[in-house]
Structures are given as C-alpha cells and as structure tokens.
Motif scaffolding. Structure first.
Motif, PDB file in Angstrom:
ATOM      1  N   GLU A 112       2.580   6.733  -0.241  1.00  0.00           N
ATOM      2  CA  GLU A 112       2.015   8.172   0.110  1.00  0.00           C
ATOM      3  C   GLU A 112       3.702   8.310  -1.446  1.00  0.00           C
ATOM      4  O   GLU A 112       3.824   9.727  -1.382  1.00  0.00           O
ATOM      5  CB  GLU A 112       2.858   8.264   1.129  1.00  0.00           C
ATOM      6  N   VAL A 129      -3.206   4.550   1.505  1.00  0.00           N
ATOM      7  CA  VAL A 129      -2.944   5.063   2.805  1.00  0.00           C
ATOM      8  C   VAL A 129      -3.579   6.573   2.882  1.00  0.00           C
ATOM      9  O   VAL A 129      -3.404   7.285   1.997  1.00  0.00           O
ATOM     10  CB  VAL A 129      -0.740   5.581   2.372  1.00  0.00           C
ATOM     11  N   PRO A 130      -3.829   6.858   4.290  1.00  0.00           N
ATOM     12  CA  PRO A 130      -4.172   7.877   4.372  1.00  0.00           C
ATOM     13  C   PRO A 130      -3.913   9.211   4.019  1.00  0.00           C
ATOM     14  O   PRO A 130      -3.844  10.183   3.266  1.00  0.00           O
ATOM     15  CB  PRO A 130      -4.064   7.755   6.070  1.00  0.00           C
ATOM     16  N   GLN A 131      -2.394   9.249   4.059  1.00  0.00           N
ATOM     17  CA  GLN A 131      -1.973  10.431   3.249  1.00  0.00           C
ATOM     18  C   GLN A 131      -1.576  11.383   2.042  1.00  0.00           C
ATOM     19  O   GLN A 131      -1.865  12.689   2.326  1.00  0.00           O
ATOM     20  CB  GLN A 131       0.081  10.495   3.793  1.00  0.00           C
ATOM     21  N   HIS A 153      -5.097   9.843   0.857  1.00  0.00           N
ATOM     22  CA  HIS A 153      -6.430   8.952   0.216  1.00  0.00           C
ATOM     23  C   HIS A 153      -6.895  10.741  -0.756  1.00  0.00           C
ATOM     24  O   HIS A 153      -7.629  10.029  -1.644  1.00  0.00           O
ATOM     25  CB  HIS A 153      -6.924   9.069   1.577  1.00  0.00           C
ATOM     26  N   LYS A 195      -9.350   2.394   2.119  1.00  0.00           N
ATOM     27  CA  LYS A 195      -8.863   3.077   3.348  1.00  0.00           C
ATOM     28  C   LYS A 195      -7.660   2.002   3.500  1.00  0.00           C
ATOM     29  O   LYS A 195      -8.650   1.427   4.051  1.00  0.00           O
ATOM     30  CB  LYS A 195      -9.272   4.415   3.965  1.00  0.00           C
ATOM     31  N   ILE A 196      -6.219   2.013   3.252  1.00  0.00           N
ATOM     32  CA  ILE A 196      -5.782   1.610   4.425  1.00  0.00           C
ATOM     33  C   ILE A 196      -4.883   2.850   5.224  1.00  0.00           C
ATOM     34  O   ILE A 196      -5.057   3.674   5.293  1.00  0.00           O
ATOM     35  CB  ILE A 196      -4.880   0.412   3.331  1.00  0.00           C
ATOM     36  N   ASN A 197      -4.029   1.803   6.541  1.00  0.00           N
ATOM     37  CA  ASN A 197      -3.457   2.699   7.139  1.00  0.00           C
ATOM     38  C   ASN A 197      -1.598   2.052   7.218  1.00  0.00           C
ATOM     39  O   ASN A 197      -0.907   3.600   7.107  1.00  0.00           O
ATOM     40  CB  ASN A 197      -3.531   2.169   8.443  1.00  0.00           C
ATOM     41  N   HIS A 198      -1.747   1.146   6.748  1.00  0.00           N
ATOM     42  CA  HIS A 198       0.011   0.604   5.773  1.00  0.00           C
ATOM     43  C   HIS A 198      -0.134  -0.455   5.467  1.00  0.00           C
ATOM     44  O   HIS A 198      -1.469  -0.928   5.064  1.00  0.00           O
ATOM     45  CB  HIS A 198       0.882   0.745   7.219  1.00  0.00           C
ATOM     46  N   ASP A 239      -2.235  -3.737   6.060  1.00  0.00           N
ATOM     47  CA  ASP A 239      -3.444  -3.756   5.601  1.00  0.00           C
ATOM     48  C   ASP A 239      -3.827  -4.673   4.536  1.00  0.00           C
ATOM     49  O   ASP A 239      -4.791  -5.170   4.846  1.00  0.00           O
ATOM     50  CB  ASP A 239      -4.167  -2.619   5.670  1.00  0.00           C
TER      51      ASP A 239
END
Ligand code: NAD
Length: 520
Positions: A264, A296-298, A300, A399-402, A405
């Motif tokens: 991020e 990470v999702p923030q 993506h 996509k990974i969460n953190h 992953d």
C-alpha cells in the motif's frame, strides 16, 4: 548501423576453424521483427559434436598448464574486442533474437562486466591452506580445473549465457563446447571471429549448432567433466537425467514465473517504471520478467488503472527501431502459443483489461511476430495463466489481503526464480527477503538480476544441479577441490629434534590418525 545484411550461413567453430556441416538439414533463421528469413543454421550430426569435444579435450592440457595470468590475458582481449565491437554484437542480438537494440547493447555491456569479474580469477581461484596440521605437515586445498565443459544456451540471452559459462570456465583452466539456440546463433558466430582475432589457442572454445542430438553424446563421454544449461524447466529435467546417468556435474537453470508484489505504501513512479521494464522488456521473454502482480486491496483498483494506462503508451515494433520500447517475440510459434494462453485466460474467467493479440502493425513489419502488452485482472491460482510460464508480455494481477498471502502463493509455486517487492517499509522488506521462497529477490527493482560478482540463479524447478552461475558459485562449479597433505621434513626416524622438551611437543602434536595416514 545498416539493417541490410548478407544471408547468414551459420557454421560450427571447431579447433579454431569454421567447419561447414554437410549432409544435414539446415533450419531457417528468421528476423522476428519482419518475419524474413535471414540465414540458416545446421542441425549438426552427433559425430560433429563428438569432434568438438575431442578438440576441447586435445586443447585442455596445454591450456591448463599456461599460467593463470596468461589465461586471464585472453579474457582481457575478449573483453576489449567486445567493447570495440559493441555495436556489431548488439546488432547480431537484435536481428535474430529481436531484443530491442538498446537492450541488446545492455546485454553486451553486462557480458563485459562478467568478463571483468572473471578477470579476478587469480584471486577468486585461490585455495585454502592449513599449516602445521602436525609437526612438519601442512594441508592445502587447491582449486583445480576439471577438463572439458559443455554448455547449452536458450534463445533469449545469446550473449549473457556465453558470459555466465565460458569466461569462468576457461579462466579456471577448462576448455569448452558451447551450443547456442538455433533461434539466436548469430552472436556466437561473431564471437568465433573474435576468438580467432585475439588468437585464442585452438580448441579452447568450440561452438556447435543443432538440437538435442548434439547434446546427447556428451552424457556418456568420459572426456566431458560437466554440463550446464540455461533453458526451460522441461529441458533442464531431461538434461538432469542424462547428467545423472553419465555422472556429470551439472548446473541447469530452468524456467520461471515471477511475482511483483505491491504494497500500500508503493512509490508509484518507481513501480511503474520498473513494471514496464520487468513485464515488457525483451517482450516478456526474460527468466526474471514480472508475470504475476500481487497487490493489496487498498490499492488494487488504482494499480490496475495505472498499469493499464502506462501499458497503452508502450510502443512496440522492430527491434532495430531506436524509438520503440518493445520488440517482437522470438517466433511465429511463440506468438501463437502466447495468444493461445490469452484465449485460455479469457475462457477460464480472468478479466482481460488490455488485449495484445494480433496487433495491427505497419506494412514493412506486418509479418513480424508481435504481441502487445496484455493485462489480466482477477487471476486466481487455479488458472492456467497463473501456473504456467507464458514467456511473453502478459501480466496477471492477483489480489492478496496481506503479504502473508503472497508468501504462501510463492511457497506453493513449482518455480522459484525471482520475486520483487515494492514498498518503503523496512518490516515488509526484511520479512520478504527472509520468507519469499525464491532464489533472487528485488526490493523496489523489477529485475532482481545480481551483479556478476554475486551468484545468479533460482531454486526449486527454476534451478537443477548444484551451483548457480557467476560469482563464487560459478568458480566452484568450474573447479574441483584437491586437498594436499604435505610433509616437508625428512622421515621421523632421521630427524634430530634437539632437546627433549621439543621432542615431547612434536609427539603430542602428531595424532595417531595423522601419523598412520602420512606414514603410508
Ligand atoms: P528451451 O528449453 O526450449 O531450449 C534451451 C536450449 O536447450 C536450446 O539450445 C535447445 O536447443 C536446447 N534443448 C532443447 N531440448 C533439449 C534436450 N532435450 N536436450 C538438450 N538440449 C535441449 O528454452 P528456450 O525456449 O530456448 O528458452 C526459454 C526458456 O529458458 C524459458 O523457460 C526461460 O525461463 C528459460 N531461461 C531461464 C533462465 C534462468 O536464468 N533461469 C535464463 C534465461 C532463460
């Protein structure tokens, strides 16, 4: 530099002579930038390969027995010739391998750096010694050459792989037989000319062209001490079998599927520049090319927008056009295979953000083998495009969460060549270096290729055999440790040890095992 050139007839280079292979098929050599045939390459007979080994074997004794300085002086001459002929050599790489001319120059320059590293062989090849193991007995480890080495190159680095193998091998006192890829043999034809110009002793380096038929005789040839390869994993596995059967030492670098991991706190300008180079440099045909982007999702959605926008600006065309960024892929087959992967990605449900299939090219290069930058989003580990090496300018965003992953994903991969992290965070950096299950790690760089003083190579299915190329690993591969135990005084009975205390000291230092070993 003129793009006009004579038809290139590739010949074998054996015992310092150009040897035309007769009675065999020649395969066409193409310029991938426009699809024109520019030459032909012999599929040499096994007998010719054996002849090349014979030449290297015959040259070995004289070559290993000249001084290390004399051997290194030839490396300096090769280096200087490569510097003087940089443009010519880069052209040779750009015309048959279709690496963009500026990257081709970079490849030649990197080989010059590798040769400079190999010129340190008088230091790198030094052994070890342990004096006074016992009274008047010293031990010494000598790094000695082994004999004839043989090496096989992939199409995508015709110069670099020469650099990885040959300067270290011959600098250490071995002789060499080298098989370039039939798809990019022109660079080594130019190098053969250099070997003769600098009057490299005949037979020290031999070049044989062909397919696996010329490699197979090496496995059982007692004169061959070791075999090295840079190529795909299936080829590395086949060669590992042959080397195992024949008892050859082997260094086999295989395929790859490399992650770029974006956190991020990424610095976008650094990432985008590195992304473009990593994923589209050499049209994605590098073993360290980024092909999976984990984010990470923030950030993506922002990442997809940014890479799509940047990728649309990538100009692609002839490898000899200084204005463009990316050349074609190596062959019509490679183009077809890459486009098939894109079809499969669509069928398996990945979201195609940018489609590089069948781009419209100007008339003069419309028959070239072009695939434009391609981006998939929503890629998951079950998909074919996630698992297999596509070896083209195709990027899969995951996509990974953190970070954990992606560390798991990397651990589960069969390949383990490289992985790069984009972050400013020291905790992420140290954790990634510590836990990413790959051989080469980059932090805020897109191509984690180590400098020639350091080893280069992956782990798992990206690297079979023992050693990596370059650096101390390379030296170890091309040398064997001989251990000498040296008594330098007369036999024990005839020594006058002087006073009694000295005698007692001598006796206590002579361990029974050592005494019986040196006495026999
Ligand atoms: P390839 O495996 O098809 O061919 C490599 C070389 O091996 C060629 O010279 C070929 O003629 C020869 N060969 C093929 N089959 C053989 C066999 N059965 N026995 C002996 N020799 C055989 O690879 P390629 O398409 O030329 O190159 C691309 C591959 O190389 C990619 O997988 C890429 O990742 C890999 N590569 C790896 C590295 C690395 O450092 N790990 C570097 C560059 C390329």
């Amino acid at each position: 530099m003129s793009n006009k050139m004579d038809f290139i007839r590739i010949n074998n280079f054996i015992d310092g002579e150009w040897v035309e292979e007769t009675g065999v098929d020649y395969v066409p050599l193409f310029n991938p930038s426009n699809g024109e045939q520019i030459g032909e390459v012999p599929l040499s007979k096994p007998e010719t390969s054996i002849q090349a080994v014979q030449s290297a074997h015959a040259a070995y004794d004289a070559w290993r027995n000249i001084t290390v300085n004399q051997r290194v002086s030839y490396l300096y001459k090769i280096r200087q010739a490569m510097i003087d002929k940089e443009e010519d050599l880069a052209f040779a790489i750009a015309v048959d391998q279709a690496k963009h001319i500026s990257e081709a120059r970079g490849e030649v320059q990197r080989v010059v750096q590798i040769i400079e590293t190999a010129c340190s062989i008088p230091t790198l090849i030094q052994g070890e010694s342990l004096d006074h193991i016992a009274a008047n007995i010293n031990g010494r480890v000598v790094k000695a050459p082994l004999g004839v080495f043989c090496g096989v190159a992939p199409f995508n680095f015709p110069a670099l792989v020469f650099g990885w193998f040959i300067p270290f091998a011959i600098g250490a006192g071995n002789t060499f037989v080298f098989k370039p890829s039939t798809q990019s043999p022109y660079f080594m034809q130019k190098m053969g000319e250099i070997f003769n110009e600098i009057e490299l002793p005949k037979g020290v380096i031999n070049i044989i062209h062909g397919n696996r038929t010329v490699v197979q005789p090496w496995y059982d040839d007692q004169r061959v001490s070791g075999i090295c390869l840079v190529g795909s994993t299936p080829t590395a596995k086949k060669m590992a079998e042959g080397c195992g059967r024949g008892g050859k030492r082997s260094m086999l670098l295989g395929g790859a599927k490399n992650f770029l991991v974006v956190m991020e706190d990424v610095q976008w300008d650094v990432f985008i520049e590195n992304y473009l180079n990593s994923c589209y440099g050499s049209a994605g045909q590098r073993c360290l090319a980024g092909s999976l982007v984990a984010v990470v999702p923030q950030i993506h959605d922002e990442l997809i927008e940014r890479i799509a926008e940047a990728s649309k600006t990538v100009q692609f065309g002839s490898a000899l056009d200084p204005e463009i960024y990316m050349g074609p892929v190596i062959s019509a087959n490679a183009k077809q295979k890459i486009e098939k992967y894109i079809d499969i990605g669509v069928q398996e449900g990945a979201r195609l953000i940018l489609d590089g299939r069948n781009p419209q090219m100007p008339d003069d290069i419309k028959n070239g083998y072009y695939v434009g930058p391609t981006i998939f989003a929503d890629v998951t580990p079950e998909m074919t495009i996630y698992k297999e090496e596509i070896f083209g300018p195709v990027v899969c965003v995951v996509k990974i969460n953190h970070m954990d992953d992606v560390l798991d994903l990397i651990r589960q991969q069969e390949f383990g060549n490289g992985a790069c992290l984009f972050t400013q965070n020291l905790y992420y950096t140290e954790k990634f270096i510590n836990q990413a299950d790959v051989g080469m790690i980059g932090v805020n760089v897109g191509i984690p290729a180590p400098h020639p003083y350091l080893p280069f190579g992956g782990i798992k299915d990206s690297h079979l055999g023992t050693n990596k190329v370059q650096g101390k690993d390379g030296i170890d591969f091309f040398t064997q440790n001989k251990i000498a135990t040296i008594r330098f005084a007369p036999p024990i009975g005839s020594i006058d040890y002087g006073d009694e205390s000295q005698k007692a000291e001598q006796r206590s230092e002579q361990q029974p095992g050592v005494r019986s070993c040196v006495a026999t």
